[in-house]
Design a protein around this motif. Structure first.
Motif, PDB file in Angstrom:
ATOM      1  N   ALA A  40      56.355  13.447  21.255  1.00 29.38           N
ATOM      2  CA  ALA A  40      56.578  12.082  21.750  1.00 29.38           C
ATOM      3  C   ALA A  40      58.076  11.829  21.929  1.00 29.38           C
ATOM      4  O   ALA A  40      58.502  11.212  22.910  1.00 29.38           O
ATOM      5  N   GLU A  41      58.886  12.303  20.982  1.00 30.05           N
ATOM      6  CA  GLU A  41      60.344  12.162  21.108  1.00 30.05           C
ATOM      7  C   GLU A  41      60.873  12.985  22.274  1.00 30.05           C
ATOM      8  O   GLU A  41      61.773  12.555  22.990  1.00 30.05           O
ATOM      9  N   LEU A  42      60.320  14.177  22.468  1.00 34.13           N
ATOM     10  CA  LEU A  42      60.789  15.023  23.562  1.00 34.13           C
ATOM     11  C   LEU A  42      60.393  14.487  24.930  1.00 34.13           C
ATOM     12  O   LEU A  42      61.079  14.761  25.908  1.00 34.13           O
ATOM     13  N   VAL A  43      59.317  13.737  24.996  1.00 32.59           N
ATOM     14  CA  VAL A  43      58.970  13.083  26.271  1.00 32.59           C
ATOM     15  C   VAL A  43      60.074  12.092  26.636  1.00 32.59           C
ATOM     16  O   VAL A  43      60.486  12.000  27.790  1.00 32.59           O
ATOM     17  N   LYS A  44      60.589  11.375  25.620  1.00 31.11           N
ATOM     18  CA  LYS A  44      61.660  10.395  25.859  1.00 31.11           C
ATOM     19  C   LYS A  44      63.018  11.064  26.050  1.00 31.11           C
ATOM     20  O   LYS A  44      63.840  10.581  26.827  1.00 31.11           O
ATOM     21  N   ASN A  45      63.258  12.161  25.335  1.00 36.14           N
ATOM     22  CA  ASN A  45      64.560  12.838  25.353  1.00 36.14           C
ATOM     23  C   ASN A  45      64.369  14.353  25.430  1.00 36.14           C
ATOM     24  O   ASN A  45      64.667  15.070  24.473  1.00 36.14           O
ATOM     25  N   PRO A  46      63.887  14.882  26.547  1.00 38.74           N
ATOM     26  CA  PRO A  46      63.591  16.318  26.621  1.00 38.74           C
ATOM     27  C   PRO A  46      64.818  17.202  26.452  1.00 38.74           C
ATOM     28  O   PRO A  46      64.698  18.345  26.014  1.00 38.74           O
ATOM     29  N   GLU A  47      65.980  16.685  26.729  1.00 37.69           N
ATOM     30  CA  GLU A  47      67.201  17.475  26.606  1.00 37.69           C
ATOM     31  C   GLU A  47      67.533  17.826  25.156  1.00 37.69           C
ATOM     32  O   GLU A  47      68.338  18.713  24.886  1.00 37.69           O
ATOM     33  N   ARG A  48      66.877  17.204  24.201  1.00 40.36           N
ATOM     34  CA  ARG A  48      67.172  17.435  22.785  1.00 40.36           C
ATOM     35  C   ARG A  48      66.409  18.606  22.174  1.00 40.36           C
ATOM     36  O   ARG A  48      66.574  18.907  21.000  1.00 40.36           O
ATOM     37  N   PRO A  54      72.639  18.579  12.510  1.00 40.50           N
ATOM     38  CA  PRO A  54      74.049  18.725  12.157  1.00 40.50           C
ATOM     39  C   PRO A  54      74.201  19.126  10.685  1.00 40.50           C
ATOM     40  O   PRO A  54      73.534  18.578   9.818  1.00 40.50           O
ATOM     41  N   GLY A  55      75.034  20.117  10.444  1.00 39.38           N
ATOM     42  CA  GLY A  55      75.260  20.588   9.095  1.00 39.38           C
ATOM     43  C   GLY A  55      74.346  21.718   8.668  1.00 39.38           C
ATOM     44  O   GLY A  55      74.561  22.348   7.642  1.00 39.38           O
ATOM     45  N   ASN A  56      73.315  22.013   9.439  1.00 37.05           N
ATOM     46  CA  ASN A  56      72.379  23.082   9.120  1.00 37.05           C
ATOM     47  C   ASN A  56      72.927  24.384   9.681  1.00 37.05           C
ATOM     48  O   ASN A  56      73.057  24.543  10.878  1.00 37.05           O
ATOM     49  N   ARG A  57      73.241  25.295   8.820  1.00 36.03           N
ATOM     50  CA  ARG A  57      73.862  26.556   9.243  1.00 36.03           C
ATOM     51  C   ARG A  57      72.884  27.557   9.846  1.00 36.03           C
ATOM     52  O   ARG A  57      73.302  28.538  10.436  1.00 36.03           O
ATOM     53  N   SER A  58      71.587  27.317   9.717  1.00 38.97           N
ATOM     54  CA  SER A  58      70.619  28.259  10.298  1.00 38.97           C
ATOM     55  C   SER A  58      70.628  28.194  11.814  1.00 38.97           C
ATOM     56  O   SER A  58      70.293  29.165  12.475  1.00 38.97           O
ATOM     57  N   GLY A  59      71.000  27.036  12.357  1.00 37.79           N
ATOM     58  CA  GLY A  59      70.992  26.872  13.810  1.00 37.79           C
ATOM     59  C   GLY A  59      69.608  26.593  14.372  1.00 37.79           C
ATOM     60  O   GLY A  59      69.443  26.478  15.579  1.00 37.79           O
ATOM     61  N   PHE A  60      68.600  26.481  13.504  1.00 39.76           N
ATOM     62  CA  PHE A  60      67.254  26.206  13.993  1.00 39.76           C
ATOM     63  C   PHE A  60      67.206  24.836  14.664  1.00 39.76           C
ATOM     64  O   PHE A  60      67.620  23.836  14.098  1.00 39.76           O
ATOM     65  N   ALA A  61      66.698  24.815  15.850  1.00 38.66           N
ATOM     66  CA  ALA A  61      66.486  23.590  16.613  1.00 38.66           C
ATOM     67  C   ALA A  61      64.976  23.343  16.682  1.00 38.66           C
ATOM     68  O   ALA A  61      64.188  24.217  16.317  1.00 38.66           O
ATOM     69  N   PRO A  62      64.560  22.177  17.137  1.00 40.31           N
ATOM     70  CA  PRO A  62      63.119  21.907  17.247  1.00 40.31           C
ATOM     71  C   PRO A  62      62.359  22.978  18.029  1.00 40.31           C
ATOM     72  O   PRO A  62      61.236  23.322  17.673  1.00 40.31           O
ATOM     73  N   LEU A  63      62.967  23.522  19.046  1.00 36.31           N
ATOM     74  CA  LEU A  63      62.324  24.585  19.814  1.00 36.31           C
ATOM     75  C   LEU A  63      62.023  25.791  18.923  1.00 36.31           C
ATOM     76  O   LEU A  63      60.932  26.359  18.970  1.00 36.31           O
ATOM     77  N   HIS A  64      62.969  26.163  18.055  1.00 37.28           N
ATOM     78  CA  HIS A  64      62.763  27.282  17.139  1.00 37.28           C
ATOM     79  C   HIS A  64      61.681  26.955  16.107  1.00 37.28           C
ATOM     80  O   HIS A  64      60.846  27.808  15.791  1.00 37.28           O
ATOM     81  N   GLN A  65      61.722  25.754  15.570  1.00 33.06           N
ATOM     82  CA  GLN A  65      60.729  25.346  14.578  1.00 33.06           C
ATOM     83  C   GLN A  65      59.325  25.382  15.170  1.00 33.06           C
ATOM     84  O   GLN A  65      58.386  25.831  14.521  1.00 33.06           O
ATOM     85  N   ALA A  66      59.196  24.899  16.393  1.00 34.22           N
ATOM     86  CA  ALA A  66      57.881  24.883  17.044  1.00 34.22           C
ATOM     87  C   ALA A  66      57.356  26.309  17.222  1.00 34.22           C
ATOM     88  O   ALA A  66      56.180  26.582  16.965  1.00 34.22           O
ATOM     89  N   ALA A  67      58.225  27.219  17.628  1.00 33.64           N
ATOM     90  CA  ALA A  67      57.807  28.611  17.806  1.00 33.64           C
ATOM     91  C   ALA A  67      57.454  29.241  16.456  1.00 33.64           C
ATOM     92  O   ALA A  67      56.422  29.916  16.327  1.00 33.64           O
ATOM     93  N   TRP A  68      58.289  29.030  15.456  1.00 36.86           N
ATOM     94  CA  TRP A  68      58.083  29.630  14.139  1.00 36.86           C
ATOM     95  C   TRP A  68      56.816  29.101  13.477  1.00 36.86           C
ATOM     96  O   TRP A  68      56.080  29.849  12.841  1.00 36.86           O
ATOM     97  N   ARG A  69      56.549  27.794  13.665  1.00 38.73           N
ATOM     98  CA  ARG A  69      55.385  27.171  13.023  1.00 38.73           C
ATOM     99  C   ARG A  69      54.114  27.272  13.871  1.00 38.73           C
ATOM    100  O   ARG A  69      53.063  26.799  13.476  1.00 38.73           O
ATOM    101  N   GLY A  70      54.220  27.849  15.069  1.00 36.39           N
ATOM    102  CA  GLY A  70      53.033  28.084  15.895  1.00 36.39           C
ATOM    103  C   GLY A  70      52.510  26.870  16.624  1.00 36.39           C
ATOM    104  O   GLY A  70      51.301  26.749  16.820  1.00 36.39           O
ATOM    105  N   ALA A  71      53.408  26.005  17.057  1.00 35.67           N
ATOM    106  CA  ALA A  71      52.970  24.816  17.813  1.00 35.67           C
ATOM    107  C   ALA A  71      52.304  25.267  19.115  1.00 35.67           C
ATOM    108  O   ALA A  71      52.687  26.256  19.722  1.00 35.67           O
ATOM    109  N   THR A  72      51.304  24.521  19.508  1.00 37.57           N
ATOM    110  CA  THR A  72      50.643  24.821  20.773  1.00 37.57           C
ATOM    111  C   THR A  72      51.108  23.829  21.828  1.00 37.57           C
ATOM    112  O   THR A  72      51.391  22.676  21.529  1.00 37.57           O
TER     113      THR A  72
END
Length: 78
Positions: A40-48, A54-72
């Motif tokens: 729902a947030e990405l529909v409003k702000n797909p560029e994000r 910020p401050g997370n050294r892993s560099g994981f972004a929502p795109l990475h989390q979705a892939a890692w967690r198996g989002a469909t």
């Protein structure tokens, strides 16, 4: 074509409180696998899709989390 943001700044002190609160909430949705909320947030702000917390050294972004967690992928409404 949708453009994506990548801020390149990883230190939290570069941002104001209101922006950190928004980015943390967005990152929490991805971390917690709340796909309805995240998409729902990405529909409003797909560029994000590529913005890491910020401050997370892993560099994981929502795109990475979705892939890692198996989002469909869901089809767009309408």
């Amino acid at each position: 074509m949708t453009s994506m943001e990548w801020d390149g700044l990883t230190d939290r002190e570069h941002y104001g409180d209101w922006y950190l609160k928004e980015r943390d909430r967005f990152s929490d949705l991805a971390r917690d696998a709340d796909w309805d909320g995240l998409f729902a947030e990405l529909v409003k702000n797909p560029e994000r899709v590529n913005l890491a917390r910020p401050g997370n050294r892993s560099g994981f972004a929502p795109l990475h989390q979705a892939a890692w967690r198996g989002a469909t992928m869901r089809s767009s409404p309408g």
